[in-house]
Design a protein around this motif. Structure first.
Motif, PDB file in Angstrom:
ATOM      1  N   ILE A   1       0.850  -1.189   0.000  1.00  0.00           N
ATOM      2  CA  ILE A   1       0.000   0.000   0.000  1.00  0.00           C
ATOM      3  C   ILE A   1       0.889   1.243   0.000  1.00  0.00           C
ATOM      4  O   ILE A   1       2.032   1.211   0.462  1.00  0.00           O
ATOM      5  CB  ILE A   1      -0.959   0.051   1.217  1.00  0.00           C
ATOM      6  N   GLY A   2       0.343   2.331  -0.495  1.00  0.00           N
ATOM      7  CA  GLY A   2       1.069   3.601  -0.486  1.00  0.00           C
ATOM      8  C   GLY A   2       0.082   4.747  -0.595  1.00  0.00           C
ATOM      9  O   GLY A   2      -1.033   4.579  -1.100  1.00  0.00           O
ATOM     10  N   ALA A   3       0.470   5.913  -0.125  1.00  0.00           N
ATOM     11  CA  ALA A   3      -0.415   7.084  -0.218  1.00  0.00           C
ATOM     12  C   ALA A   3       0.362   8.373  -0.054  1.00  0.00           C
ATOM     13  O   ALA A   3       1.330   8.438   0.722  1.00  0.00           O
ATOM     14  CB  ALA A   3      -1.520   7.015   0.840  1.00  0.00           C
ATOM     15  N   ILE A   4      -0.050   9.364  -0.797  1.00  0.00           N
ATOM     16  CA  ILE A   4       0.343  10.751  -0.573  1.00  0.00           C
ATOM     17  C   ILE A   4      -0.943  11.443  -0.171  1.00  0.00           C
ATOM     18  O   ILE A   4      -1.849  11.651  -0.980  1.00  0.00           O
ATOM     19  CB  ILE A   4       0.948  11.392  -1.839  1.00  0.00           C
ATOM     20  N   SER A   5      -1.033  11.770   1.106  1.00  0.00           N
ATOM     21  CA  SER A   5      -2.291  12.189   1.710  1.00  0.00           C
ATOM     22  C   SER A   5      -2.125  13.497   2.459  1.00  0.00           C
ATOM     23  O   SER A   5      -0.997  13.900   2.798  1.00  0.00           O
ATOM     24  CB  SER A   5      -2.757  11.075   2.679  1.00  0.00           C
ATOM     25  N   VAL A   6      -3.221  14.148   2.752  1.00  0.00           N
ATOM     26  CA  VAL A   6      -3.170  15.345   3.596  1.00  0.00           C
ATOM     27  C   VAL A   6      -2.797  14.967   5.030  1.00  0.00           C
ATOM     28  O   VAL A   6      -2.480  15.838   5.840  1.00  0.00           O
ATOM     29  CB  VAL A   6      -4.504  16.111   3.569  1.00  0.00           C
TER      30      VAL A   6
ATOM     31  N   GLN B   1       6.973  -1.990  -0.662  1.00  0.00           N
ATOM     32  CA  GLN B   1       6.480  -2.794   0.452  1.00  0.00           C
ATOM     33  C   GLN B   1       6.140  -4.212   0.016  1.00  0.00           C
ATOM     34  O   GLN B   1       6.301  -5.162   0.790  1.00  0.00           O
ATOM     35  CB  GLN B   1       5.256  -2.128   1.067  1.00  0.00           C
ATOM     36  N   SER B   2       5.686  -4.372  -1.214  1.00  0.00           N
ATOM     37  CA  SER B   2       5.250  -5.684  -1.700  1.00  0.00           C
ATOM     38  C   SER B   2       6.399  -6.659  -1.921  1.00  0.00           C
ATOM     39  O   SER B   2       6.182  -7.873  -1.965  1.00  0.00           O
ATOM     40  CB  SER B   2       4.483  -5.523  -3.021  1.00  0.00           C
TER      41      SER B   2
ATOM     42  N   ALA C   1      -3.251  10.900  -3.534  1.00  0.00           N
ATOM     43  CA  ALA C   1      -3.262   9.640  -4.278  1.00  0.00           C
ATOM     44  C   ALA C   1      -3.058   8.469  -3.331  1.00  0.00           C
ATOM     45  O   ALA C   1      -2.370   8.586  -2.317  1.00  0.00           O
ATOM     46  CB  ALA C   1      -2.188   9.624  -5.362  1.00  0.00           C
ATOM     47  N   ALA C   2      -3.675   7.348  -3.681  1.00  0.00           N
ATOM     48  CA  ALA C   2      -3.524   6.111  -2.913  1.00  0.00           C
ATOM     49  C   ALA C   2      -3.327   4.962  -3.888  1.00  0.00           C
ATOM     50  O   ALA C   2      -3.914   4.955  -4.979  1.00  0.00           O
ATOM     51  CB  ALA C   2      -4.754   5.863  -2.038  1.00  0.00           C
ATOM     52  N   ALA C   3      -2.494   3.999  -3.507  1.00  0.00           N
ATOM     53  CA  ALA C   3      -2.212   2.854  -4.371  1.00  0.00           C
ATOM     54  C   ALA C   3      -2.170   1.573  -3.561  1.00  0.00           C
ATOM     55  O   ALA C   3      -1.732   1.560  -2.408  1.00  0.00           O
ATOM     56  CB  ALA C   3      -0.891   3.052  -5.115  1.00  0.00           C
ATOM     57  N   ILE C   4      -2.640   0.505  -4.185  1.00  0.00           N
ATOM     58  CA  ILE C   4      -2.677  -0.814  -3.554  1.00  0.00           C
ATOM     59  C   ILE C   4      -2.157  -1.844  -4.550  1.00  0.00           C
ATOM     60  O   ILE C   4      -2.536  -1.808  -5.719  1.00  0.00           O
ATOM     61  CB  ILE C   4      -4.132  -1.202  -3.148  1.00  0.00           C
ATOM     62  N   ILE C   5      -1.304  -2.752  -4.083  1.00  0.00           N
ATOM     63  CA  ILE C   5      -0.906  -3.894  -4.897  1.00  0.00           C
ATOM     64  C   ILE C   5      -1.821  -5.054  -4.537  1.00  0.00           C
ATOM     65  O   ILE C   5      -1.828  -5.529  -3.405  1.00  0.00           O
ATOM     66  CB  ILE C   5       0.554  -4.321  -4.632  1.00  0.00           C
ATOM     67  N   LEU C   6      -2.614  -5.483  -5.498  1.00  0.00           N
ATOM     68  CA  LEU C   6      -3.444  -6.674  -5.334  1.00  0.00           C
ATOM     69  C   LEU C   6      -2.824  -7.814  -6.130  1.00  0.00           C
ATOM     70  O   LEU C   6      -2.440  -7.639  -7.290  1.00  0.00           O
ATOM     71  CB  LEU C   6      -4.864  -6.430  -5.840  1.00  0.00           C
ATOM     72  N   GLU C   7      -2.737  -8.995  -5.504  1.00  0.00           N
ATOM     73  CA  GLU C   7      -2.160 -10.165  -6.168  1.00  0.00           C
ATOM     74  C   GLU C   7      -3.021 -11.397  -5.936  1.00  0.00           C
ATOM     75  O   GLU C   7      -3.718 -11.493  -4.921  1.00  0.00           O
ATOM     76  CB  GLU C   7      -0.770 -10.474  -5.603  1.00  0.00           C
TER      77      GLU C   7
ATOM     78  N   GLU D   1       4.651 -10.776   2.311  1.00  0.00           N
ATOM     79  CA  GLU D   1       3.860 -10.503   3.496  1.00  0.00           C
ATOM     80  C   GLU D   1       2.473 -10.066   3.037  1.00  0.00           C
ATOM     81  O   GLU D   1       2.337  -9.103   2.282  1.00  0.00           O
ATOM     82  CB  GLU D   1       4.489  -9.394   4.336  1.00  0.00           C
ATOM     83  N   ILE D   2       1.453 -10.763   3.491  1.00  0.00           N
ATOM     84  CA  ILE D   2       0.085 -10.439   3.095  1.00  0.00           C
ATOM     85  C   ILE D   2      -0.521  -9.531   4.157  1.00  0.00           C
ATOM     86  O   ILE D   2      -0.695  -9.923   5.314  1.00  0.00           O
ATOM     87  CB  ILE D   2      -0.737 -11.715   2.888  1.00  0.00           C
ATOM     88  N   LEU D   3      -0.810  -8.296   3.755  1.00  0.00           N
ATOM     89  CA  LEU D   3      -1.308  -7.279   4.683  1.00  0.00           C
ATOM     90  C   LEU D   3      -2.787  -7.434   4.967  1.00  0.00           C
ATOM     91  O   LEU D   3      -3.278  -6.976   6.007  1.00  0.00           O
ATOM     92  CB  LEU D   3      -1.050  -5.885   4.105  1.00  0.00           C
TER      93      LEU D   3
END
Length: 401
Positions: free
Chosen positions: A6-11, A83-84, A230-236, A247-249
């Motif tokens: 997971i990743g994010a650039i957030s307020v 992270q993935s 922006a937010a991002a998720i790696i789905l596998e 590692e499964i989050l």
């Protein structure tokens, strides 16, 4: 499907640790934008992204085709990828894709018009402008940068865009068409993209204390606060993630969608419930299995009331803990459905459930909900994530940890 990054650039911050700390401590990322005040906005409130330097992530040539939020999406995706444990080379195949939610690129369109006025000739606008101004600018740029060869498109469905992007990534992997997808959402943070919203009177006027302006489900809520990032998720595919020792989050186990088929701007009172029921059915769960709802609630009278009605329809008297992270972030619009996945995963990873700050008293509808007003030391285990948008489009995701 396994969440492996997971990743994010957030307020709330530009690192996962900073964001988790803000969520846990109920710290708001909302402030007054002096330029909006100078331009006589009815509400100069906005979410503010701090300490993010575009040049640290990409070079001048790459930035030429990318507006701010596309760079933030790239940064969030890089965080998630790191992270993935996947390398960029692992993405160079037909089974790896990109799906993001985004419904505008307002600032880029304005900039190219201003350049034409300034330079007096369309040939002098610059070659990057056409790519910056397209709604698909996030995925077309990330596809070029990461060299993925599978899915590469942007979903445009108003404020449910990010939720549907994650949901469609889940569906493509479940159907065997992809093995892994970088999915997420992105939203520009600038006054130009928000002036028409401001003209509708949709924003909060609690400008004396910006941190208290966003009040989801509260009786005295008076409008949303615009935000983004922006937010991002790696789905596998779960088996592949396990095989490579990732590692499964968490796991996305269900996705439901619906549309209200009614009003263009007023949310329906059963659409989210129908989408939530679909998501639970696909996950093989019942409403009593859910211990947390990450609500869409944006702090508007009509929207929060409608969501409360939908939640009560689906859960009846077995209402789980509920909070809206928008009480801290403001409404991240196209990004919000994806950022909810990041925020909820962070809650589980760091061992807490975030509060719905600024909630003091419910109204006739929201008082029946189980609103978390303080941080709970119990992290979510089975969560339902709601997102909804103009036109009556609804997305619900089930996350299990």
């Amino acid at each position: 499907m396994a969440i492996t990054g997971i990743g994010a650039i957030s307020v709330l911050g530009s690192s996962l640790e900073t964001i988790a700390e803000a969520l846990k401590n109920g710290r708001s990322g909302i402030d007054v934008d002096e330029e909006r005040a100078r331009l006589a906005f009815a509400s100069p409130l906005t979410g503010v992204i701090k300490n993010f330097n575009h040049q640290e992530w990409l070079g001048r040539k790459q930035l030429k085709t990318m507006p701010d939020f596309a760079v933030q999406a790239y940064a969030a995706a890089r965080q998630a990828l790191e992270q993935s444990g996947l390398t960029e080379e692992d993405l160079h195949n037909d089974e790896s894709g990109l799906i993001f939610g985004c419904d505008s690129s307002c600032i880029a369109a304005i900039e190219q018009v201003e350049l034409l006025k300034e330079r007096g000739e369309t040939a002098l606008i610059g070659s990057g402008a056409v790519f910056r101004s397209m709604t698909s600018c996030v995925t077309m740029n990330l596809n070029t940068l990461f060299k993925t060869r599978g899915a590469a498109w942007t979903i445009s469905s108003a404020c449910s865009s990010g939720g549907h992007a994650v949901g469609q990534a889940f569906t493509l992997i479940a159907s065997g068409q992809q093995e892994r997808i970088i999915c997420g959402g992105a939203q520009e943070v600038n006054w130009q993209s928000m002036c028409s919203f401001d003209g509708l009177g949709a924003f909060s006027s609690h400008i004396e204390n910006p941190a208290q302006a966003s009040r989801p489900f509260d009786k005295n809520r008076d409008g949303l606060v615009p935000s983004g990032g922006a937010a991002a998720i790696i789905l596998e595919r779960y088996e592949l993630a396990k095989k490579r020792g990732a590692e499964i989050l968490g796991v996305v186990s269900g996705y439901g969608f619906s549309s209200d088929g009614d009003h263009i701007s007023v949310p329906g009172r059963n659409g989210l419930a129908r989408a939530g029921a679909k998501a639970l059915k696909q996950a093989g769960l019942t409403p009593t299995d859910i211990d947390y709802i990450c609500a869409h609630a944006t702090s508007t009278q009509a929207g929060d009331g409608a969501e409360a009605a939908n939640i009560l329809t689906l859960f009846d008297k077995n209402c789980p803990r509920i909070s809206s992270t928008k009480s801290m972030t403001g409404h991240e619009l196209w990004m919000s459905g994806a950022s909810q996945v990041v925020y909820t995963t962070l809650m589980n990873r760091y061992g807490f459930t975030a509060p719905n700050i600024n909630f003091t008293e419910g109204d006739e509808e929201t008082a029946r909900l189980n609103i978390l007003t303080e941080t709970d030391i119990r992290p979510p285990q089975k969560a339902l994530l709601n997102s909804a948008g103009f036109g009556g489009t609804n997305s619900c995701l089930v996350l299990e940890f």
